[in-house]
Enzyme design. Structure first.
Site: not given
Length: 374
Positions: A93, A267
């Site tokens: 990320d 996720d």
């Protein structure tokens, strides 16, 4: 498309898609759930056990890794894959969400974010360019643009400001992204709970020709129906031929509902965090091992599971480990949870291929209801 990175859909059921993302480090079967390896580790698990559970890809976190041990150090030591002994795909990320939620004394402007570390108070800057640099140093196979994520509920004006800033940062992230064989960059749809803003964001990102697009800023406090409404709003404006990633989601039911609306990747820290706190996810629903009812229960969590932690240890023993605060309890429950999530995804893929996702979802929910009443 980035050379060596591709996505193929081989079955559909309504809006749900089954396919594969191909990278030089291996294929990712979709719909896919990515265990979260925040600081170069899936907490309380060996990477070999994560792989054995069925995971094709892990998620790493820019914010945590840039603060400790540092992206430059990881690069000198051979990159994140080598560092953590995971030779398969990794998605990182951008660090933006953690800056907003964890950092001290943060200041946001057009350039990026200046913040103090929650670890030692040291000052750092994170811009779209620096986020791309860090993700390149880590060697991530799938990298995310830097965006601003606002918590819901928020005003329309705040959602619009953050969405437009995220679009400008998307352009800068795309320009700063280092093209390397097999690596991909994903954009992130923002817009709060506004349908108009979500549509505008999705259309603008689709025009930027990212290799995939995520939907962000959900699972941040809003009801499930709001999340589903935003998915139904944004997804029709995303490219059919590219993977779609719903960030930070979520519960097994959230995942099934999102798959049915066309999401390919997920996720969430939920399975690992729950395992460390005595909660198991199973075919029979959630099992809270702290409860006294399990103290003399000889049954395993799931006698049909392929995971030894769920199949071979009694609930009584797991209850004892949790009550005693033993690390082994955290390890076993985390392993069982990660395995359950991967078994759920495998079941979803099989159901899509057979054209029976709706039946699978109903059967799965019925199993939870029966288990909770047992």
């Amino acid at each position: 498309m980035t050379q060596g990175f591709s996505f193929a859909i081989d079955a559909t059921d309504g809006f749900a898609r089954k396919g594969e993302i191909f990278t030089p480090r291996g294929a990712i079967r979709t719909p896919a759930f990515m265990p979260v390896g925040t600081a170069a580790t899936v907490k309380a698990m060996f990477v070999e056990d994560v792989r054995a559970a069925g995971a094709d890809i892990l998620l790493g976190n820019v914010y945590h890794l840039m603060l400790r041990p540092g992206a430059e150090r990881i690069a000198r030591l051979g990159g994140l894959h080598h560092f953590m002994r995971w030779p398969y795909p990794i998605l990182t990320d951008s660090g933006g969400f953690q800056v907003m939620s964890l950092a001290k004394l943060r200041k946001l402007d057009e350039q990026g974010v200046t913040f103090q570390s929650h670890i030692d108070g040291s000052r750092h800057q994170l811009s779209p360019e620096r986020s791309m640099e860090i993700q390149d140093l880590l060697g991530a196979d799938i990298q995310m643009q830097l965006d601003e994520c606002v918590r819901l509920p928020c005003s329309e004006a705040e959602a619009e400001r953050a969405m437009r800033l995220s679009l400008r940062w998307a352009e800068r992230s795309r320009k700063a992204f280092r093209e390397r064989p097999g690596r991909a960059l994903f954009g992130i749809v923002q817009g709060g709970a506004s349908k108009l803003l979500r549509i505008e964001s999705a259309k603008a990102l689709a025009d930027m020709d990212f290799q995939g697009i995520a939907v962000g800023g959900l699972a941040v406090g809003e009801p499930q129906q709001v999340m589903l409404d935003m998915l139904e709003t944004a997804i029709p404006h995303l490219p059919l031929e590219k993977p779609r990633y719903l960030m930070g989601v979520g519960t097994p039911d959230d995942i099934m509902q999102a798959v049915a609306r066309g999401v390919d990747m997920f996720d969430c820290v939920m399975p690992t965090r729950a395992g460390r706190h005595g909660l198991a996810y199973t075919r029979h629903g959630r099992v809270t091992l702290r409860n006294a009812r399990h103290a003399e229960d000889p049954r395993p969590l799931d006698e049909a599971s392929s995971c030894p932690a769920a199949r071979d240890y009694s609930r009584a023993y797991l209850h004892h480990l949790v009550k005693a605060g033993e690390i082994l309890g955290m390890m076993l429950l985390t392993q069982a949870n990660v395995a359950y999530y991967q078994e759920l995804m495998a079941g979803i893929r099989t159901a899509i291929a057979a054209g029976r996702l709706g039946d699978f979802m109903a059967e799965t929910r019925e199993g939870w209801i029966r288990g909770e009443s047992a």
